[in-house]
Design a protein around this motif. Structure first.
Motif, mmCIF file in Angstrom:
data_model
loop_
_atom_site.group_PDB
_atom_site.id
_atom_site.type_symbol
_atom_site.label_atom_id
_atom_site.label_comp_id
_atom_site.label_asym_id
_atom_site.label_seq_id
_atom_site.Cartn_x
_atom_site.Cartn_y
_atom_site.Cartn_z
ATOM 1 N N HIS A 64 40.157 55.941 59.762
ATOM 2 C CA HIS A 64 40.410 57.371 59.938
ATOM 3 C C HIS A 64 41.537 57.761 58.984
ATOM 4 N N ASN A 74 50.733 66.151 57.770
ATOM 5 C CA ASN A 74 51.872 66.597 58.577
ATOM 6 C C ASN A 74 52.330 65.524 59.575
ATOM 7 N N LYS A 120 43.918 63.491 68.380
ATOM 8 C CA LYS A 120 42.667 63.547 67.620
ATOM 9 C C LYS A 120 42.625 64.740 66.679
ATOM 10 N N ARG A 121 43.356 65.770 67.023
ATOM 11 C CA ARG A 121 43.436 66.940 66.145
ATOM 12 C C ARG A 121 43.989 66.598 64.763
ATOM 13 N N LEU A 156 43.247 64.027 62.969
ATOM 14 C CA LEU A 156 42.314 63.316 62.101
ATOM 15 C C LEU A 156 41.651 64.319 61.154
ATOM 16 N N ILE A 157 41.611 63.992 59.877
ATOM 17 C CA ILE A 157 40.945 64.917 58.963
ATOM 18 C C ILE A 157 39.648 64.348 58.381
ATOM 19 N N ARG A 158 39.495 63.053 58.412
ATOM 20 C CA ARG A 158 38.289 62.458 57.844
ATOM 21 C C ARG A 158 38.189 61.008 58.281
ATOM 22 N N SER A 159 36.987 60.487 58.289
ATOM 23 C CA SER A 159 36.790 59.063 58.515
ATOM 24 C C SER A 159 35.959 58.515 57.359
ATOM 25 N N PHE A 160 36.117 57.248 57.077
ATOM 26 C CA PHE A 160 35.285 56.637 56.033
ATOM 27 C C PHE A 160 35.157 55.147 56.322
ATOM 28 N N ARG A 201 43.087 69.074 54.778
ATOM 29 C CA ARG A 201 42.610 69.264 56.138
ATOM 30 C C ARG A 201 41.366 70.135 56.224
ATOM 31 N N CYS A 202 41.064 70.960 55.226
ATOM 32 C CA CYS A 202 39.812 71.736 55.315
ATOM 33 C C CYS A 202 38.655 70.977 54.671
ATOM 34 N N GLN A 203 38.970 69.816 54.043
ATOM 35 C CA GLN A 203 37.932 68.938 53.501
ATOM 36 C C GLN A 203 36.972 69.643 52.537
ATOM 37 N N GLY A 204 37.534 70.576 51.763
ATOM 38 C CA GLY A 204 36.720 71.193 50.716
ATOM 39 C C GLY A 204 36.006 72.458 51.138
#
Lengths: 123, 415, 487
Positions: free
Chosen positions: C226, C231, C301-302, C304-308, C443-446
């Motif tokens: 994750h 921030n 959980k808020r 988290l911005i991305r998982s890979f 955080r907006c992931q594009g």
């Protein structure tokens, strides 16, 4: 006699309207907060209509598309036919809000009118 | 670096910012500046080409661009200055803004700031959707931008997760453009969009809505090939054995909006964890004196007309602040009670009539909104229907709340 | 196009690119081919980005030797190549007495391998270094560092390119014929070469098999991650690791800051069937968050911005008793074929040392003349967000494109997007822009900037719609224009 429930789509109040009707006449309408709701439900039973909003391609504009709407509600079943019609149209910039882009589209008596100002593209 | 001093800086030129600016100007402040990050004013309404705007304010059913143009015209007419393609990259607690724009970096000292930056969409990452990460997964607003403004069609076979309004509007938009919307999947037992959008965006086109379902997997390494949906239990956990694979090339996410308050936090503004927006008093003033907030950066609205009304108020308050005429009364706290997700404003003076906004936790029928202080019920407001998707507004007159020390807003059933 | 080379490198990961760069110090005709649309598309970009100090590796192993050597080379190399590198240090934290024992074993191995300044510290000192972390004792490794593995790989490739190595993207190797020299069949035609370097990572066993060496098998072992919102960066100072689990899957779920101020949570370790299955799974996503929350209660959980996920190309099966070692050799059976197999962690750290070793092997067979024109330095494009206000202002006055912010979450300007799109390697996907400029990483992931990046692509190249991709062929963003489906 039939009973049917509708959500009025005229305004964001989204009134839930209950209507009792038989084949030729509407007996009772309840749940609407204004007269427009009654009108809406009547139409919805007899001949449902919708306003259509979409876009049309623009030539030489600051944006590649202009947003448009029908000047009045059109029969619901005409929506897709009008979309097909619109897909082959291209208009030249500049365009002003209210400009008629297609007059009396498919003989519905509704015009397709621009809902956005589009300037000419700056080279 | 260019230095400037401005009475009221408005961060964001969308519906909230424009209304706030117009209202500040009409209340006697001339030294105003709207800072807009995009290449034109109007914010998100530029891409909201559907109807449903202006019913409250203009008594007309307008499209987003038409609604917005009325305010842009007014801003032009009043000669309110604005900067385009300009991004505020910092606001400090002294109300000094750092603005990045194509001619230079600006340092702007503001007497007052109105925050009207709007919100952003919740993404896949935040809701932890398992699976691969191919192309074809878009948030609904991004797809709306690409389709309505940029002329790019993002897919042919679409599944939408979340039944928020933007997702529903996009379901219709996709269908009109000839794509097939295969399913709208909603984890809750009810839709999170307005009922009218359910009716005219899904029902009209026979688009199936799967309530109590979610996406448990995405397939395809390059472009999306399919998603797997599953039913959820009462704890919103997927139920094994209920999985269903749907072949599609696009997954649209309409799973909530988040007020975009990173800048506000830099300036010291305190945020309400529930709304994601600033904690404000009846003047819409934040915890930092002279900084006000309105529109979707304060709390996510469902109807733009209410954004406009809220922003007008912020404009008035800011202009009073600049003129040193904003009354400084002692404030009492307003608390959301049983059944209420949030209520705004958080603090009131009891010296004036106040308009409140609230959202309920769950949909229901035959409810009563109770306004209480420590000892008694001050007012009862009956509600035939309540729905978390629909903001509820009510007003309290100053004589109704005279002498009250703290307020609680609750919801109860009517027998 | 030139079709004959002295050396052909298969794979544009960090190892392949490091070899290319090392070779560019000599006057050679070399070609690197990569099947994806960019370098660093596989495991090189899917890891924690850690420059390991060398205490995890078994003393005497090739892994230990090359790890220590790579770690020592890294600061200078990152400076030359203008790669973000931060010596943030690492704590391996023990939660109970049994784990403390493991700390001493790690320290012992580290001391033997040559890791510098390892110390076992107590509870109080842990609190001083990392106020938000709980543990009874910890191994402190002050020389452990982080770098940006994308930029590092790209920088190696760009510098190699500048110094005369050819690089071909979107070029997949389909077969290799050996007849004195090699004929390598690819999706871009055939190439002849005297040497072939197999640095194909997860596919290295398949490439090896193309020349008849079938004794190696890669066991893919997936690690999920994750990414935390920046921030939350202040919650830790350096890397926080648990005591590694007994099985040789991975190092345990850890917290690693990145050079862009995010924190990685992960990775898990799970043997899977396919080498290209980089999907995340519900179970592990949940577990990773839970374990991270135990280490750092202040996250939600808020955040988290991305998982890979990434896949380790392991040479050992699940539950093996031995950790396995790198294979780096000229094949005894196929002369001129240099095999690099099982290059998993610490492959990123070891990459420059592996490159030197490979060039040493080649040198034994072929006379390599020094490239007098070799330029070791590579200048990275400007990162606007890292500048002072005064520098920002000066830059905008010189070039207004620096005044237009495209990615609001990471403060990336239009000029940085242009720089990323006009990169020397010619990589043009959204991922290419993402890796180079960091646009879309926030955080907006594009959500806000992808339409803008596409518009800049239009302005620069007027690309056909099929050329606008997320990560190369098959990952098109669009299916056409609006109205196309209705006509």
């Amino acid at each position: 006699m039939l009973t049917k429930r509708y959500v009025c789509i005229i305004c964001p109040n989204s009134c839930e309207i209950e209507v009792e009707y038989s084949e030729d006449k509407i007996n009772r309408i309840s749940g609407n907060m204004c007269e427009k709701g009654e009108e809406y439900v009547k139409k919805e039973i007899l001949c449902p209509e919708r306003g259509l909003t979409t876009t049309i391609k623009v030539k030489n504009g600051s944006l590649p598309l202009v947003s448009v709407k029908t000047s009045k509600a059109i029969p619901k079943e005409m929506m897709m036919k009008i979309m097909d019609e619109i897909s082959n149209v291209e208009v030249e910039a500049p365009i002003k809000i209210g400009n008629v882009i297609i007059k009396n589209v498919l003989n519905t008596e509704a015009d397709i009118i621009a809902t956005k100002n589009i300037n000419k593209k700056v080279k | 670096m260019i230095q400037k001093e401005i009475d009221i800086v408005i961060v964001g030129g969308g519906p909230a910012g424009l209304s706030a600016a117009i209202s500040a100007k009409r209340n006697g402040i001339d030294n105003i500046l709207i800072i807009e990050r995009n290449e034109n004013l109007g914010g998100i309404l530029n891409q909201c080409i559907h109807e449903g705007f202006g019913v409250e304010i203009f008594k007309e059913n307008l499209t987003g661009p038409e609604y917005m143009q009325r305010f842009i015209d007014e801003v032009e007419k009043l000669g309110i200055p604005y900067m385009l393609n300009s991004m505020v990259i910092d606001i400090n607690s002294d109300k000094e803004l750092t603005v990045c724009c194509r001619d230079d970096l600006y340092k702007i000292k503001a007497k007052s700031i109105i925050l009207s930056m709007g919100c952003r969409e919740r993404t896949r990452g935040q809701i932890c959707i398992p699976g691969t990460r191919p192309s074809g997964i878009y948030t609904a607003g991004t797809a709306q931008n690409l389709i309505n403004l940029r002329n790019y069609m993002v897919g042919k076979r679409i599944v939408i997760l979340g039944s928020g309004d933007v997702g529903l509007i996009m379901a219709r938009r996709f269908t009109l453009e000839g794509a097939k919307v295969l399913a709208v999947v909603e984890i809750l037992p009810y839709s999170s969009g307005l009922p009218r959008n359910m009716a005219q965006c899904l029902d009209d086109f026979g688009i199936p809505l799967f309530l109590r379902h979610t996406i448990v997997n995405t397939h395809g390494n390059r472009r999306l090939e399919a998603v797997t949906i599953a039913e959820v239990d009462e704890n919103l956990k997927p139920i094994k054995g209920t999985e269903k694979k749907i072949e599609c090339d696009t997954l649209l996410l309409s799973v909530g909006l988040i007020p975009e308050n990173e800048l506000s936090k830099n300036s010291g503004v305190i945020i309400d964890e529930t709304t994601g927006g600033a904690i404000v008093d009846e003047n819409l003033e934040t915890s930092v004196r002279g900084i006000f907030a309105c529109g979707n950066v304060l709390h996510v609205h469902d109807i733009v007309d209410f954004v406009t009304l809220e922003a007008e108020k912020a404009g008035i308050s800011a202009s009073r602040f600049v003129k040193n005429k904003l009354e400084r009364y002692e404030m009492i706290k307003v608390n959301p009670g049983v059944g209420i997700r949030y209520v705004l404003p958080h603090f009131i003076s009891t010296k004036r009539d106040v308009k409140f906004f609230l959202r309920v936790m769950k949909p229901g029928r035959n409810k009563m909104i109770l306004i209480k202080d420590e000892n008694r019920i001050i007012k009862r407001i009956p509600k035939l229907r309540v729905n978390p998707a629909e903001m509820i507004r009510f007003e309290l007159k100053k004589n109704e709340i005279k002498g009250v020390k703290e307020l609680w807003i609750e919801m109860e059933n009517v027998n | 196009m030139k079709r004959e080379f002295d050396i052909l490198i298969i794979g544009g990961g960090v190892v392949g690119c490091a070899i290319a760069r090392e070779l560019s110090k000599y006057r050679v005709n070399a070609l690197l081919v990569e099947k994806e649309c960019d370098v660093a598309m596989g495991i090189s970009g899917r890891n924690s980005g850690v420059v390991h100090a060398g205490f995890y590796m078994k003393p005497g192993s090739l892994k230990a030797e090359l790890n220590i050597k790579g770690h020592r080379m890294m600061p200078k190399l990152c400076e030359e190549l203008d790669v973000p590198y931060q010596r943030v240090g690492k704590l391996v934290v023990a939660k109970n007495e049994q784990e403390v024992e493991c700390l001493y074993k790690l320290k012992e191995a580290g001391d033997e391998n040559g890791t510098k300044n390892l110390r076992i510290i107590d509870k109080e000192e842990i609190k001083k270094l990392e106020p938000n972390v709980e543990g009874i004792k910890a191994l402190h490794s002050p020389t452990s560092a982080i770098l940006d593995p994308f930029i590092f790989t790209i920088a190696l490739a760009e510098n190699a390119l500048r110094n005369g190595i050819r690089i071909l993207l979107d070029t997949e190797v389909l077969g290799i014929e050996e007849n004195g020299s090699f004929t390598v069949k690819t999706t871009k035609g055939e190439f002849k070469s005297d040497f072939v370097v197999n640095s194909a990572g997860l596919f290295s066993d398949r490439i090896s098999e193309m020349v008849g060496i079938s004794k190696y098998k890669i066991y893919p072992c997936r690690g999920e991650y994750h990414i935390l919102d920046k921030n939350k960066r202040d919650l830790i100072n350096g890397m926080i690791y648990p005591v590694p689990p007994r099985e040789f899957g991975g190092l345990g779920v850890h917290l690693t800051p990145t050079t862009d101020d995010n924190i990685f949570i992960g990775p898990s370790a799970e043997y899977i069937g396919e080498v290209d299955n980089v999907a995340n799974t519900a179970e592990i996503m949940e577990r990773l968050f839970k374990e991270a929350k135990e280490l750092l209660p202040k996250i939600s959980k808020r955040d988290l911005i991305r998982s890979f996920a990434g896949i380790r190309p392991k040479l050992i099966k699940a539950n093996s008793k031995e950790p396995g070692d790198f294979v780096i050799e000229e094949s005894p059976d196929v002369r001129g074929f240099i095999n690099l197999i099982g290059i998993e962690s610490p492959g990123l750290t070891a990459a420059p040392a592996i490159a030197e070793k490979v060039v040493e092997i080649i040198k034994k067979k072929m006379k390599l003349k020094i490239n007098q024109k070799f330029k070791p330095k590579r200048k990275a494009p400007v990162r606007f967000s890292k500048l002072s206000d005064r520098e920002k202002s000066e830059l905008i006055r010189k070039n207004p494109n620096y005044g237009e912010i495209v990615c609001r979450c990471e403060t990336v300007t239009k000029q940085e997007i242009i720089d990323a799109l006009k990169n020397p390697l010619g990589a043009r996907s959204i991922y290419g822009v993402r890796k180079r400029s960091k646009a879309t990483c926030g955080r907006c992931q594009g959500g806000f900037c992808i339409p803008k990046i596409v518009k800049i692509m239009e302005e620069l190249f007027q690309p056909p719609i099929d050329d606008i991709t997320l990560k190369g062929e098959g990952s098109q963003l669009f299916i056409g224009k609006t109205k196309d489906l209705r006509r």
